[in-house]
Design a protein around this motif. Structure first.
Motif, PDB file in Angstrom:
ATOM      1  N   ALA A 168       0.813  -1.221   0.000  1.00  0.00           N
ATOM      2  CA  ALA A 168       0.000   0.000   0.000  1.00  0.00           C
ATOM      3  C   ALA A 168       0.843   1.265   0.000  1.00  0.00           C
ATOM      4  CB  ALA A 168      -0.933  -0.003   1.214  1.00  0.00           C
ATOM      5  N   ARG A 169       2.127   1.130   0.288  1.00  0.00           N
ATOM      6  CA  ARG A 169       2.994   2.312   0.304  1.00  0.00           C
ATOM      7  C   ARG A 169       3.354   2.781  -1.090  1.00  0.00           C
ATOM      8  NH1 ARG A 169       8.203   1.873   3.846  1.00  0.00           N
ATOM      9  NH2 ARG A 169       8.281   4.006   3.070  1.00  0.00           N
ATOM     10  N   PHE A 170       3.148   1.946  -2.090  1.00  0.00           N
ATOM     11  CA  PHE A 170       3.732   2.228  -3.404  1.00  0.00           C
ATOM     12  C   PHE A 170       2.683   2.389  -4.492  1.00  0.00           C
ATOM     13  CE2 PHE A 170       6.667  -0.587  -1.062  1.00  0.00           C
ATOM     14  CZ  PHE A 170       7.727   0.297  -0.906  1.00  0.00           C
ATOM     15  N   ASP A 171       2.918   3.372  -5.353  1.00  0.00           N
ATOM     16  CA  ASP A 171       2.200   3.446  -6.621  1.00  0.00           C
ATOM     17  C   ASP A 171       2.862   2.490  -7.608  1.00  0.00           C
ATOM     18  OD1 ASP A 171       0.272   5.592  -6.109  1.00  0.00           O
ATOM     19  OD2 ASP A 171       2.033   6.896  -5.990  1.00  0.00           O
ATOM     20  N   VAL A 172       2.113   2.074  -8.607  1.00  0.00           N
ATOM     21  CA  VAL A 172       2.723   1.261  -9.668  1.00  0.00           C
ATOM     22  C   VAL A 172       3.721   2.141 -10.407  1.00  0.00           C
ATOM     23  CG1 VAL A 172       2.292  -0.066 -11.754  1.00  0.00           C
ATOM     24  CG2 VAL A 172       0.633  -0.131  -9.881  1.00  0.00           C
ATOM     25  N   PRO A 173       4.971   1.745 -10.465  1.00  0.00           N
ATOM     26  CA  PRO A 173       5.987   2.612 -11.072  1.00  0.00           C
ATOM     27  C   PRO A 173       5.836   2.703 -12.580  1.00  0.00           C
ATOM     28  CG  PRO A 173       6.938   0.504 -10.466  1.00  0.00           C
ATOM     29  CD  PRO A 173       5.540   0.503  -9.919  1.00  0.00           C
ATOM     30  N   ASP A 174       6.202   3.858 -13.124  1.00  0.00           N
ATOM     31  CA  ASP A 174       6.058   4.094 -14.557  1.00  0.00           C
ATOM     32  C   ASP A 174       6.860   3.090 -15.392  1.00  0.00           C
ATOM     33  OD1 ASP A 174       4.393   6.242 -14.077  1.00  0.00           O
ATOM     34  OD2 ASP A 174       6.016   7.727 -14.163  1.00  0.00           O
ATOM     35  N   GLY A 175       8.026   2.669 -14.894  1.00  0.00           N
ATOM     36  CA  GLY A 175       8.887   1.805 -15.690  1.00  0.00           C
ATOM     37  C   GLY A 175       8.543   0.331 -15.630  1.00  0.00           C
ATOM     38  N   PHE A 176       7.535  -0.030 -14.849  1.00  0.00           N
ATOM     39  CA  PHE A 176       7.234  -1.448 -14.649  1.00  0.00           C
ATOM     40  C   PHE A 176       6.851  -2.143 -15.950  1.00  0.00           C
ATOM     41  CE2 PHE A 176       3.907  -4.662 -13.410  1.00  0.00           C
ATOM     42  CZ  PHE A 176       4.806  -5.625 -12.955  1.00  0.00           C
ATOM     43  N   GLU A 177       6.000  -1.552 -16.722  1.00  0.00           N
ATOM     44  CA  GLU A 177       5.508  -2.208 -17.943  1.00  0.00           C
ATOM     45  C   GLU A 177       6.644  -2.447 -18.942  1.00  0.00           C
ATOM     46  OE1 GLU A 177       3.236  -4.323 -20.309  1.00  0.00           O
ATOM     47  OE2 GLU A 177       2.629  -3.587 -18.322  1.00  0.00           O
ATOM     48  N   ALA A 178       7.612  -1.529 -19.013  1.00  0.00           N
ATOM     49  CA  ALA A 178       8.743  -1.722 -19.920  1.00  0.00           C
ATOM     50  C   ALA A 178       9.585  -2.919 -19.494  1.00  0.00           C
ATOM     51  CB  ALA A 178       9.596  -0.456 -19.959  1.00  0.00           C
ATOM     52  N   LEU A 179       9.729  -3.117 -18.194  1.00  0.00           N
ATOM     53  CA  LEU A 179      10.482  -4.270 -17.706  1.00  0.00           C
ATOM     54  C   LEU A 179       9.749  -5.572 -18.020  1.00  0.00           C
ATOM     55  CD1 LEU A 179      11.717  -3.007 -14.212  1.00  0.00           C
ATOM     56  CD2 LEU A 179      12.841  -2.824 -16.433  1.00  0.00           C
ATOM     57  N   VAL A 180       8.445  -5.561 -17.859  1.00  0.00           N
ATOM     58  CA  VAL A 180       7.652  -6.749 -18.190  1.00  0.00           C
ATOM     59  C   VAL A 180       7.787  -7.070 -19.675  1.00  0.00           C
ATOM     60  CG1 VAL A 180       5.314  -7.696 -18.292  1.00  0.00           C
ATOM     61  CG2 VAL A 180       6.043  -6.402 -16.282  1.00  0.00           C
ATOM     62  N   ALA A 181       7.782  -6.040 -20.511  1.00  0.00           N
ATOM     63  CA  ALA A 181       7.927  -6.271 -21.954  1.00  0.00           C
ATOM     64  C   ALA A 181       9.267  -6.917 -22.274  1.00  0.00           C
ATOM     65  CB  ALA A 181       7.775  -4.941 -22.699  1.00  0.00           C
ATOM     66  N   ARG A 182      10.320  -6.511 -21.588  1.00  0.00           N
ATOM     67  CA  ARG A 182      11.632  -7.133 -21.809  1.00  0.00           C
ATOM     68  C   ARG A 182      11.599  -8.616 -21.411  1.00  0.00           C
ATOM     69  NH1 ARG A 182      15.983  -3.263 -18.961  1.00  0.00           N
ATOM     70  NH2 ARG A 182      17.385  -4.957 -19.650  1.00  0.00           N
ATOM     71  N   ARG A 183      10.943  -8.920 -20.322  1.00  0.00           N
ATOM     72  CA  ARG A 183      10.855 -10.323 -19.900  1.00  0.00           C
ATOM     73  C   ARG A 183      10.004 -11.125 -20.881  1.00  0.00           C
ATOM     74  NH1 ARG A 183      12.608 -14.558 -19.160  1.00  0.00           N
ATOM     75  NH2 ARG A 183      11.995 -16.002 -17.519  1.00  0.00           N
ATOM     76  N   LEU A 184       8.942 -10.527 -21.400  1.00  0.00           N
ATOM     77  CA  LEU A 184       8.103 -11.213 -22.389  1.00  0.00           C
ATOM     78  C   LEU A 184       8.885 -11.509 -23.668  1.00  0.00           C
ATOM     79  CD1 LEU A 184       4.749  -9.268 -21.939  1.00  0.00           C
ATOM     80  CD2 LEU A 184       5.126 -11.704 -21.464  1.00  0.00           C
ATOM     81  N   ALA A 185       9.932 -10.744 -23.924  1.00  0.00           N
ATOM     82  CA  ALA A 185      10.803 -10.996 -25.074  1.00  0.00           C
ATOM     83  C   ALA A 185      11.909 -11.997 -24.732  1.00  0.00           C
ATOM     84  CB  ALA A 185      11.413  -9.692 -25.564  1.00  0.00           C
ATOM     85  N   HIS A 186      11.772 -12.685 -23.588  1.00  0.00           N
ATOM     86  CA  HIS A 186      12.669 -13.764 -23.151  1.00  0.00           C
ATOM     87  C   HIS A 186      13.999 -13.284 -22.587  1.00  0.00           C
ATOM     88  CE1 HIS A 186      10.054 -16.943 -24.666  1.00  0.00           C
ATOM     89  NE2 HIS A 186       9.927 -16.253 -25.790  1.00  0.00           N
ATOM     90  N   GLU A 187      14.124 -12.002 -22.291  1.00  0.00           N
ATOM     91  CA  GLU A 187      15.350 -11.562 -21.628  1.00  0.00           C
ATOM     92  C   GLU A 187      15.350 -12.092 -20.192  1.00  0.00           C
ATOM     93  OE1 GLU A 187      17.894  -7.497 -20.649  1.00  0.00           O
ATOM     94  OE2 GLU A 187      16.058  -7.379 -21.843  1.00  0.00           O
ATOM     95  N   PRO A 188      16.451 -12.697 -19.724  1.00  0.00           N
ATOM     96  CA  PRO A 188      16.474 -13.237 -18.365  1.00  0.00           C
ATOM     97  C   PRO A 188      16.246 -12.157 -17.307  1.00  0.00           C
ATOM     98  CG  PRO A 188      18.316 -14.090 -19.645  1.00  0.00           C
ATOM     99  CD  PRO A 188      17.690 -12.994 -20.463  1.00  0.00           C
ATOM    100  N   VAL A 189      15.535 -12.511 -16.262  1.00  0.00           N
ATOM    101  CA  VAL A 189      15.264 -11.563 -15.187  1.00  0.00           C
ATOM    102  C   VAL A 189      16.564 -11.011 -14.617  1.00  0.00           C
ATOM    103  CG1 VAL A 189      14.332 -11.306 -12.854  1.00  0.00           C
ATOM    104  CG2 VAL A 189      13.020 -12.525 -14.581  1.00  0.00           C
ATOM    105  N   ALA A 190      17.569 -11.881 -14.435  1.00  0.00           N
ATOM    106  CA  ALA A 190      18.830 -11.426 -13.839  1.00  0.00           C
ATOM    107  C   ALA A 190      19.501 -10.355 -14.699  1.00  0.00           C
ATOM    108  CB  ALA A 190      19.771 -12.609 -13.642  1.00  0.00           C
ATOM    109  N   TYR A 191      19.396 -10.467 -16.012  1.00  0.00           N
ATOM    110  CA  TYR A 191      19.981  -9.445 -16.879  1.00  0.00           C
ATOM    111  C   TYR A 191      19.184  -8.142 -16.790  1.00  0.00           C
ATOM    112  CZ  TYR A 191      23.067 -12.822 -19.288  1.00  0.00           C
ATOM    113  OH  TYR A 191      24.033 -13.737 -19.604  1.00  0.00           O
ATOM    114  N   ILE A 192      17.886  -8.244 -16.647  1.00  0.00           N
ATOM    115  CA  ILE A 192      17.055  -7.037 -16.512  1.00  0.00           C
ATOM    116  C   ILE A 192      17.371  -6.321 -15.202  1.00  0.00           C
ATOM    117  CG2 ILE A 192      14.705  -6.147 -16.342  1.00  0.00           C
ATOM    118  CD1 ILE A 192      13.801  -8.569 -18.018  1.00  0.00           C
TER     119      ILE A 192
END
Length: 294
Positions: A67-91
């Motif tokens: 509850a302390r946090f708003d959804v950050p603006d950059g979150f969706e871009a990170l999800v898109a990178r993961r959907l393109a199969h980039e490893p989480v550790a590299y992100i």
């Protein structure tokens, strides 16, 4: 001053505290996890790690009080990178391993939890004693050497790797962990040119057969030279194991990672080189670490 009927009603039924931000964050995590299920075996964990990274906080803090946090603006871009199969550790730019955090990125093999079995095996071998000198063959970003040095503060060691790119991460990780005075890193061809003896030798070599298919996030991003080892996955063991007896100190141990089906084949190579062989399984119950002693 008297209260109005509406005032009395408000006191009897006070408005519920706002859950807007928590609801948004929870919904965003659920939505991301549902989409990531198509590319990941751990979609919810991936979503949580990516949101925490976008927020600049640790995952446990996010989960403790969303509850302390708003959804950050950059979150969706990170999800898109993961959907393109980039490893989480590299992100994220790091992977936690044993008791340490290691910077990783393209060109460096991502540390796996299964490899912690090698550290467990080494701790069991030395028991109340402690190795003073450690060699890590195929160190990558310094994974096994730095984890061992964290476990034994009086020890020092050498990490060898064929990739200068991976060694760049290893040196940076040693500095970040204040271990640069205890960890030396060298570009090399396994143990060629290395002089011992070492109390503990650690090695996580490539052991995947050239024809084996891998998940897209591994095949397309992680260095092939750290993964594949000939037609049967044993090519590097054949080079490494015969060179180990000259490097191992009396009472010491060499601990090698193996694929889950390679126990008997690699053990035979080790016995032919004069070693006694034991095996330790990972948390999934799979053969994972061979302990070689003379």
């Amino acid at each position: 001053m008297g209260m109005s009927a509406s005032d009395d009603s408000d006191r009897a039924h006070p408005p519920a505290p706002s859950r807007k931000r928590e609801g948004e964050a929870s919904a965003a995590l659920r939505n991301a996890a549902a989409r990531l299920a198509a590319v990941s075996g751990t979609p919810r964990l991936d979503a949580e790690l990516l949101m925490a990274h976008a927020l600049g906080v640790e995952r446990d803090r996010l989960l403790l009080d969303p509850a302390r946090f708003d959804v950050p603006d950059g979150f969706e871009a990170l999800v898109a990178r993961r959907l393109a199969h980039e490893p989480v550790a590299y992100i994220l730019g790091y992977r936690d391993f044993w008791t340490i955090r290691l910077a990783v990125g393209p060109g460096a093999l991502i540390p796996r939890p299964d490899s912690e079995t090698l550290i467990e095996a080494a701790i069991a071998h030395f028991a109340a004693a402690a190795p003073r000198t450690i060699l890590d063959l195929g160190t990558g970003p310094g994974t096994l050497l730095l984890a061992a040095l964290a476990e034994w503060p009086a020890a020092s060691g050498l990490g060898v790797d064929a990739s200068e790119e991976a060694l760049g991460y290893a040196r940076a990780n040693a500095a970040a962990l204040a271990m640069q005075d205890r960890a030396d890193f060298r570009r090399g061809d396994w143990a060629r040119g290395v002089e011992g003896p070492f109390d503990l030798i650690l090695c996580n070599p490539p052991y995947i057969a050239d024809t084996e298919a891998l998940m897209p996030d591994v095949a397309a991003h992680e260095p092939a030279g750290a993964l594949f080892a000939g037609s049967d996955g044993l090519a590097d063991y054949r080079r490494i194991i015969p060179d180990l007896p000259r490097l191992l100190a009396p009472g010491g141990a060499a601990v090698l990672e193996i694929g889950a089906s390679q126990h008997m084949l690699v053990a035979a190579l080790a016995r032919n080189a004069g070693f006694a062989v034991d095996c330790r399984r990972d948390l999934g119950g799979r053969d994972r670490a061979l302990i070689l002693t003379l």
